[in-house]
Write a protein that holds these residues in place. Structure first.
Motif, PDB file in Angstrom:
ATOM      1  N   PRO A   1       0.830  -1.211   0.000  1.00 45.53           N
ATOM      2  CA  PRO A   1       0.000   0.000   0.000  1.00 45.53           C
ATOM      3  C   PRO A   1       0.865   1.262   0.000  1.00 45.53           C
ATOM      4  O   PRO A   1       1.975   1.263   0.542  1.00 45.53           O
ATOM      5  N   ALA A   2       0.371   2.313  -0.617  1.00 41.71           N
ATOM      6  CA  ALA A   2       1.095   3.586  -0.654  1.00 41.71           C
ATOM      7  C   ALA A   2       1.207   4.148   0.755  1.00 41.71           C
ATOM      8  O   ALA A   2       0.340   3.922   1.603  1.00 41.71           O
ATOM      9  N   SER A   3       2.280   4.884   0.996  1.00 36.97           N
ATOM     10  CA  SER A   3       2.479   5.464   2.320  1.00 36.97           C
ATOM     11  C   SER A   3       3.104   6.847   2.175  1.00 36.97           C
ATOM     12  O   SER A   3       4.120   6.980   1.492  1.00 36.97           O
ATOM     13  N   PRO A   4       2.537   7.876   2.780  1.00 37.92           N
ATOM     14  CA  PRO A   4       1.251   7.881   3.463  1.00 37.92           C
ATOM     15  C   PRO A   4       0.105   7.878   2.458  1.00 37.92           C
ATOM     16  O   PRO A   4       0.279   8.237   1.295  1.00 37.92           O
ATOM     17  N   ASN A   5      -1.031   7.479   2.942  1.00 37.44           N
ATOM     18  CA  ASN A   5      -2.233   7.454   2.119  1.00 37.44           C
ATOM     19  C   ASN A   5      -3.433   7.634   3.041  1.00 37.44           C
ATOM     20  O   ASN A   5      -3.650   6.792   3.890  1.00 37.44           O
TER      21      ASN A   5
ATOM     22  N   ALA B   1       3.372  14.234  -1.108  1.00 33.48           N
ATOM     23  CA  ALA B   1       3.952  13.098  -1.835  1.00 33.48           C
ATOM     24  C   ALA B   1       3.618  11.807  -1.110  1.00 33.48           C
ATOM     25  O   ALA B   1       3.403  11.795   0.105  1.00 33.48           O
ATOM     26  N   THR B   2       3.573  10.731  -1.876  1.00 30.23           N
ATOM     27  CA  THR B   2       3.376   9.399  -1.310  1.00 30.23           C
ATOM     28  C   THR B   2       4.438   8.493  -1.911  1.00 30.23           C
ATOM     29  O   THR B   2       4.957   8.763  -2.995  1.00 30.23           O
ATOM     30  N   THR B   3       4.765   7.422  -1.196  1.00 30.50           N
ATOM     31  CA  THR B   3       5.773   6.482  -1.671  1.00 30.50           C
ATOM     32  C   THR B   3       5.107   5.174  -2.049  1.00 30.50           C
ATOM     33  O   THR B   3       4.339   4.601  -1.266  1.00 30.50           O
ATOM     34  N   LEU B   4       5.411   4.706  -3.245  1.00 29.76           N
ATOM     35  CA  LEU B   4       4.894   3.436  -3.753  1.00 29.76           C
ATOM     36  C   LEU B   4       6.029   2.424  -3.663  1.00 29.76           C
ATOM     37  O   LEU B   4       7.106   2.634  -4.232  1.00 29.76           O
TER      38      LEU B   4
ATOM     39  N   VAL C   1      -4.743   5.418  -4.234  1.00 28.08           N
ATOM     40  CA  VAL C   1      -4.135   6.493  -3.451  1.00 28.08           C
ATOM     41  C   VAL C   1      -5.054   7.697  -3.482  1.00 28.08           C
ATOM     42  O   VAL C   1      -5.734   7.938  -4.476  1.00 28.08           O
ATOM     43  N   THR C   2      -5.103   8.423  -2.377  1.00 31.73           N
ATOM     44  CA  THR C   2      -5.962   9.587  -2.273  1.00 31.73           C
ATOM     45  C   THR C   2      -5.123  10.830  -2.076  1.00 31.73           C
ATOM     46  O   THR C   2      -4.344  10.913  -1.123  1.00 31.73           O
TER      47      THR C   2
END
Length: 131
Positions: A46-50, A55-58, A127-128
């Motif tokens: 899961p993406a983080s943060p989400n 920005a998010t990390t995949l 992702v949101t």
């Protein structure tokens, strides 16, 4: 082992040599490698943060060398951003998405889908993006 600070500075240590022994006091050969073992399976975390604001990390793992592409899509199926496209070595990968499209424009808040395609199949994560 006990460690003690003897002078100010950046902490660190180095192992000069190792003499490894088994329970019968026979030498044990220890080989070290800078390469981590390849993951057992291809996976997409899961993406983080989400949800995310900036920005998010995949994060994903590839079990073998092969083609891989990671793309972000809007809920209407329109490709928004290509984050990775090409042949990759086995290992773990972390790729950041800054909420921008391929053209550099900031995307509007909403739900997006990150899709990882490999020779093992397709994996997707929602992702949101918040603003």
């Amino acid at each position: 082992l006990d460690f003690e600070v003897v002078a100010p500075g950046e902490p660190g240590f180095r192992i000069a040599s190792v003499d490894a022994r088994d329970a019968l006091n026979a030498r044990v050969d220890l080989t070290s490698s800078t390469h981590a073992a390849a993951p057992r399976e291809t996976a997409f975390a899961p993406a983080s943060p989400n949800p995310f604001v900036h920005a998010t990390t995949l994060t994903f793992a590839l079990s073998q060398r092969g083609p891989a592409n990671l793309m972000v899509y809007s809920v209407d199926g329109r490709r928004v951003r290509t984050l990775l496209d090409g042949v990759q070595e086995p290992g773990e990968y972390r790729i950041a998405w800054d909420g921008r499209g391929d053209d550099g424009r900031v995307m509007p808040p909403g739900v997006y889908y990150a899709r990882l395609m490999t020779s093992h199949g397709r994996l997707a994560r929602m992702v949101t993006l918040l603003r």
